[in-house]
Structure formats: C-alpha cells, structure tokens
Design an enzyme around this catalytic site. Sequence first.
Site, PDB file in Angstrom:
ATOM      1  N   GLY A 108      55.497  32.396  63.014  1.00 51.13           N
ATOM      2  CA  GLY A 108      53.971  31.658  63.337  1.00 51.13           C
ATOM      3  C   GLY A 108      52.628  31.565  64.264  1.00 51.13           C
ATOM      4  N   GLY A 157      50.615  34.189  62.247  1.00 48.07           N
ATOM      5  CA  GLY A 157      49.731  34.423  61.050  1.00 48.07           C
ATOM      6  C   GLY A 157      49.784  35.889  60.293  1.00 48.07           C
ATOM      7  N   SER A 202      55.778  36.877  59.341  1.00 43.42           N
ATOM      8  CA  SER A 202      56.546  37.555  60.031  1.00 43.42           C
ATOM      9  C   SER A 202      58.082  36.922  59.319  1.00 43.42           C
ATOM     10  CB  SER A 202      57.329  36.686  61.836  1.00 43.42           C
ATOM     11  OG  SER A 202      56.990  35.626  61.724  1.00 43.42           O
ATOM     12  N   ASP A 262      51.970  38.206  51.303  1.00 42.18           N
ATOM     13  CA  ASP A 262      52.383  37.963  52.413  1.00 42.18           C
ATOM     14  C   ASP A 262      53.502  38.979  51.694  1.00 42.18           C
ATOM     15  OD1 ASP A 262      51.203  36.912  54.364  1.00 42.18           O
ATOM     16  OD2 ASP A 262      52.106  35.083  54.088  1.00 42.18           O
ATOM     17  N   LYS A 275      53.755  26.336  60.279  1.00 45.07           N
ATOM     18  CA  LYS A 275      53.785  25.923  58.932  1.00 45.07           C
ATOM     19  C   LYS A 275      54.535  24.761  58.353  1.00 45.07           C
ATOM     20  CE  LYS A 275      52.510  29.367  56.528  1.00 45.07           C
ATOM     21  NZ  LYS A 275      52.686  30.497  57.514  1.00 45.07           N
ATOM     22  N   TYR A 291      48.953  23.183  55.051  1.00 44.16           N
ATOM     23  CA  TYR A 291      49.423  24.487  53.610  1.00 44.16           C
ATOM     24  C   TYR A 291      50.062  23.529  52.457  1.00 44.16           C
ATOM     25  CZ  TYR A 291      50.541  29.043  51.980  1.00 44.16           C
ATOM     26  OH  TYR A 291      50.419  30.360  51.209  1.00 44.16           O
TER      27      TYR A 291
HETATM   28  P1  ATP Z   1      51.927  33.019  58.652  1.00 38.20           P
HETATM   29  O1  ATP Z   1      52.684  32.973  57.345  1.00 38.20           O
HETATM   30  O2  ATP Z   1      50.743  32.138  59.167  1.00 38.20           O
HETATM   31  O3  ATP Z   1      51.066  34.328  58.518  1.00 38.20           O
HETATM   32  P2  ATP Z   1      54.674  33.101  60.467  1.00 38.20           P
HETATM   33  O4  ATP Z   1      54.916  34.221  58.810  1.00 38.20           O
HETATM   34  O5  ATP Z   1      54.375  34.196  60.984  1.00 38.20           O
HETATM   35  O6  ATP Z   1      53.077  33.311  60.352  1.00 38.20           O
HETATM   36  P3  ATP Z   1      55.972  31.224  59.470  1.00 38.20           P
HETATM   37  O7  ATP Z   1      55.913  31.887  57.897  1.00 38.20           O
HETATM   38  O8  ATP Z   1      55.469  29.737  60.027  1.00 38.20           O
HETATM   39  O9  ATP Z   1      54.697  31.601  60.603  1.00 38.20           O
HETATM   40  O10 ATP Z   1      57.055  31.597  60.145  1.00 38.20           O
HETATM   41  C1  ATP Z   1      57.910  31.473  61.147  1.00 38.20           C
HETATM   42  C2  ATP Z   1      59.433  31.442  60.812  1.00 38.20           C
HETATM   43  O11 ATP Z   1      60.206  32.829  60.525  1.00 38.20           O
HETATM   44  C3  ATP Z   1      59.924  31.187  62.006  1.00 38.20           C
HETATM   45  O12 ATP Z   1      60.059  29.730  62.620  1.00 38.20           O
HETATM   46  C4  ATP Z   1      61.471  32.144  62.278  1.00 38.20           C
HETATM   47  O13 ATP Z   1      62.907  30.699  61.565  1.00 38.20           O
HETATM   48  C5  ATP Z   1      60.749  32.865  61.395  1.00 38.20           C
HETATM   49  N1  ATP Z   1      61.496  33.857  61.984  1.00 38.20           N
HETATM   50  C6  ATP Z   1      60.177  35.020  62.322  1.00 38.20           C
HETATM   51  N2  ATP Z   1      60.247  35.464  63.238  1.00 38.20           N
HETATM   52  C7  ATP Z   1      61.538  35.919  63.331  1.00 38.20           C
HETATM   53  C8  ATP Z   1      62.743  36.629  64.241  1.00 38.20           C
HETATM   54  N3  ATP Z   1      62.581  37.715  65.010  1.00 38.20           N
HETATM   55  N4  ATP Z   1      64.212  36.396  64.343  1.00 38.20           N
HETATM   56  C9  ATP Z   1      64.106  35.005  63.252  1.00 38.20           C
HETATM   57  N5  ATP Z   1      63.963  34.234  62.390  1.00 38.20           N
HETATM   58  C10 ATP Z   1      61.937  34.809  62.638  1.00 38.20           C
HETATM   59  C1  GLA Z   2      50.075  32.046  54.263  1.00 37.09           C
HETATM   60  C2  GLA Z   2      50.796  32.311  53.131  1.00 37.09           C
HETATM   61  C3  GLA Z   2      49.930  33.060  52.276  1.00 37.09           C
HETATM   62  C4  GLA Z   2      48.600  33.033  52.148  1.00 37.09           C
HETATM   63  C5  GLA Z   2      47.964  32.757  53.261  1.00 37.09           C
HETATM   64  C6  GLA Z   2      46.693  32.046  53.801  1.00 37.09           C
HETATM   65  O1  GLA Z   2      50.276  33.397  54.631  1.00 37.09           O
HETATM   66  O2  GLA Z   2      51.858  32.750  53.159  1.00 37.09           O
HETATM   67  O3  GLA Z   2      50.572  33.529  50.295  1.00 37.09           O
HETATM   68  O4  GLA Z   2      48.186  31.340  51.190  1.00 37.09           O
HETATM   69  O5  GLA Z   2      49.252  31.557  54.258  1.00 37.09           O
HETATM   70  O6  GLA Z   2      45.903  32.650  52.815  1.00 37.09           O
HETATM   71 MG    MG Z   3      54.817  32.903  56.752  1.00 39.23          MG
END
Ligand code: ATP
Ligand code: GLA
Ligand code: MG
Length: 526
Positions: A163, A165, A168, A213, A261, A269
């Site tokens: 979470g 950004g 992950s 991503d 998100k 989103y």
């Molecule tokens: P963004 O999409 O804004 O770049 P992000 O991908 O980190 O950020 P999310 O798309 O909300 O954020 O995904 C985060 C989710 O992915 C966590 O809530 C969890 O469910 C899963 N996750 C991420 N890292 C791990 C981990 N190390 N182990 C287990 N689950 C994970």
């Molecule tokens: C998250 C989404 C991507 C993109 C960005 C914003 O990371 O997973 O697809 O939309 O937000 O640019």
């Molecule tokens: Mg994500």
Amino acid sequence: MAGSVPVARSLQDIYTDDALASQTKRWAALVSRFESIYGHAPEFVARSPGRVNIIGEHIDYSLYAVLPMAITADVLLAVSVDSFLSTKSTYRIQIANVQDAKFPAHEFDIPHDAVEIDATVHEWTNYFKSGLRGALELLRKKHGADFKPKGMRILMDGTVPAGGGLSSSAAFVSASALAVMTANGEHVVDKTELTELAIVSERAVGVNSGGMDQSASVFSERGSALFVSFTPTLKARPVHFPKTNPELTFLIAQSFVTADKFVTGPIHYNLRVVECSLAAAYLNAVLNPPGTRLPADAAPLGISLHGFHETYFALTEHATKASSSKPVPEQLRELISLTENALTKQEGYTREEIAAVLNITVDELNSQFTSRFPVRADRFKLRQRALHVFSEALRVLQFMELLEDPAHHPEAGSDTSAYNAKLGTLLNETQDSCRDVYECSCPEIDDLVTIARKAGSYGSRLTGAGWGGCSVHLVPADKVAAVREAWEREYYSKLGLTDEQKEAAVVVSKPGSGSALYLVKEGNLS
Ligand code: ATP
Ligand code: GLA
Ligand code: MG
C-alpha cells in the site's frame, strides 16, 4: 523487449553489487525457512519487483503511455511442486509468508475447473489466487480445457511496502503467475503473455487497475527506465537518461500514510476509472457524429479516453480529407481545449445528466459503468479527470522528447542545470495536476513535495495511485543530503517512527531488473 522471462544463473543477474550481500542472506533465509516449514527444499524461486513511476500518473487505464522503472524491492515466491497433494477433482495449494504474523499461512483445495476469489474480503492470498487464475486460463488456452494444474507449496517474502505506491500488488501477482506457469511445466514464459494475464487477473482482487505496474515489474531492465505503451498492443522498451552535470538522482520518500486501494476503491481509485470511462463516452456523444461508437479496447471498462482520442481524429481527418495526421502533442492540446468547452460543469455531472447525453437510462449507465466495481458518488467530475489525463499524456511525451531527442540534449561536459530543471518542471506540473485536478494527493505527500523542492529538488511528486504512499523526487546528486535532512527535520521527526521505518523512509532508486526465475539445485543458491 519482448521475449521470455530470464532464468537467472546467480543473484548477480538480478541485483546490483551494492545489494548483493543483503540479498544473498535474504534468499538463503527464504530457502532454509522453506525447508523447515515443508521438510524439503524449494525447486525454484519466482521473482518480480515493485516499481516507481517517473511520469504518467493515472493515465494507464485510459491507455496512454507511461514511464515507470523497476526498483530493487521485490516479491520472492519459493516453490515446490507437489502433485501428490492433488486429488481427482482438486489440487492443493499451501502458501505461507515469512511475515507470518501479518500474513498467516493458508491451505486451499481448489477444484480443477475454477479458482474462486472473494473480492469482498481483503485477504492477502487473493493476490496469489488472481495470478493462479490468470495463469491457468492461459495454460488452458494452450493445452486444452481439461488441463489439470499441479499442487504447489509456496513461501513468500515481499520487501515492497504494501500500500506504499510502489506496487507490491503487481509484483505479487506477476510473481504468482510466473510461479504457476513454471510449476505447471512451462519452461519458457513469454513476457508479454505473462504481463497481459497479470494485468487482467489483478482486477479480481477488487481494484480496477491499469497495466503500468505489471509491465514495469515484468519487462524492466537494470539501468534503464521503461516506456510502456498500451495501444495498438502492449509494448515496452528501455529508456536511458542522458549524462547530466550535476548528476540526477531519483529519491523515493514514503509518507507513511497507507493508501488501501481495496478499501477506498469506491471513492478513490475505482471511481477515477469510472469517471475517465464516462468522460470518454460523454465526449464521444457530444463531439463525434451521432451514432459513433467507441472501439472496445483493453481499458478496464472496455472504452477509454485514448479510444475517444483516436476515433475523434480519425473522423475529423476523414471529414476534412486531411492528407496527414497531426502530431500527437498537437492533438492532445486540441483535446484539452475541446474538453474545456464541452465539459463546463466544475461541480461534476449527475448520473441522470450523463445518461441523458449518452441517450441511455440510468440503469443502463449503472450496469455498463458501475456494476462490476461499485462506486459511491453523486457527481462525476468528468471535466477535471479528462483534463488531467490529456495534459498528463502530453507531459509524458514532452518528458520523452527531452530524454530522447538529441536536439534537446545538453552539451557533454557542460553544466546541465537548465536541462535538469526542465525535466523537474514536468514532474512538478504532474504533482499539481494530481493534487488539484485529479485529486489523488494528500496533505502529507504535499508536505514532502514542498520540503523537497525548497531543499533543491528539481521536481517532486506522488508516485503510484496516491492518496498516501510514496513520492518521487528528481534531485541533483549534490543536494541529496540536504533534501534528506530537510525531510527528517520537517516531516519524519514528527511521526514517531521506529528505527526500521526510519531506515526505509527514503531510498535512492536505481532502475532495477524485471521478473526472473531462479532454479534452486538441491537447496543450493550458488
Ligand atoms: P500501489 O498499487 O499504489 O502502487 P500497492 O500495490 O503496494 O501500491 P495495493 O495495490 O493496495 O498497494 O496492494 C497491497 C496489498 O498486496 C496488501 O494489502 C496485501 O494484501 C498484498 N501484499 C503486498 N505485499 C505483501 C507481502 N509481502 N505479503 C503478503 N501480501 C502482500
Ligand atoms: C496504481 C495502479 C496502476 C496505475 C497507478 C496510477 O498503481 O495499479 O495501474 O493506474 O495506480 O498511475
Ligand atoms: Mg497495487
């Protein structure tokens, strides 16, 4: 950059020298923990990194090109294949996490023909299941509908802050899909196929995301950023920064505001995805000849602002018998001005107002745009969202021109401050648009950005989805220390962080390599 996911022969193929010592320790710990949980060594490790987005925010799901790069932080899945865990009608997946307090282990007996994912609960293994589901769809296309998946034992270690950004989620889904393909006997995994399936399958967790991503995670190459375009088909190619003086450094700074998100999708989103899709339909209805249908495309809701863009110019060029197309930057400028005149309501549009223009009922609008991923909004800010998308798509092209057109390159050996500042200005404009027009920043990110700019950053902005998470900063090498100190003094010292959090708060980001597979021979990582 098409081709297959590389099989690494050593960790040096994956990480830069400065990361090798700590990564070697981490991988060894993963293998030995796997052995102690499951009683035998893993057969392979599937690896996919997180990413930082340099420019092109919230435009991938409108199918405009973006410029991210992979980071060192990644997801590792150590895997063994265990067919004996399967029955006639099911196969078993055992999945554990090195952070077992936060992400408890699970065991699933999954029917051969379907992977159920309950998107109404936020469960970490849903991300694995979505990679599994996507990979199996592809395997079934290749090997027939009665393909029987293998049982797997898995141990995960993820270092991308969740979470934060830095994506992950896409690292996790891409690594999962790669692991499933490999476990089921695909020795050569095509990067484009893997990315496309990871893009579509990640949506099963309840976030209607774009394709940036997963593309960054799979395609990136060490030492270069990645230009990703989504039309007419998914393409990615490496992009290099010219040599500058002072040298440029990308700093990533966490806000420590977790942007979930999944939870906020209906007001953040997923709502933005709906607003952009509605804006495409609305502009099509008021600017294109009556009856024009937008082409169905790879956008999450099947139509996009990019689709409108192409349709609009194809039709006007045809009508005016223009002999050649306008350059895309000129088209985008024209679209900005058309949007300003066509979408005048600053306060946004109600469902009734939009349905009337689209000549459909409100029920039809809901079923087409808001049924799969529910959103909560009385008004949809079509004007602001379309203006952000067109202007951000233009900034990506301007940034690319600065990077790749030799006419813009500074003279070798000269002071390149003016050139560096031009790159930074575009990043600052992105931040302003994200904050004021797209409304996806937050006060903490705005603070980090202001502090960094004052301390010498050329350009500072949120990265990823926003509403918290991380920020990215283009800083001259000789100002990195000053920017770090300013953040510590004016931001981090006020948060009461643990030592571990302090350590992770700011990292210098070097473009890392993309997905890879590592075969573990008899428990050895050499
Ligand atoms: P963004 O999409 O804004 O770049 P992000 O991908 O980190 O950020 P999310 O798309 O909300 O954020 O995904 C985060 C989710 O992915 C966590 O809530 C969890 O469910 C899963 N996750 C991420 N890292 C791990 C981990 N190390 N182990 C287990 N689950 C994970
Ligand atoms: C998250 C989404 C991507 C993109 C960005 C914003 O990371 O997973 O697809 O939309 O937000 O640019
Ligand atoms: Mg994500």
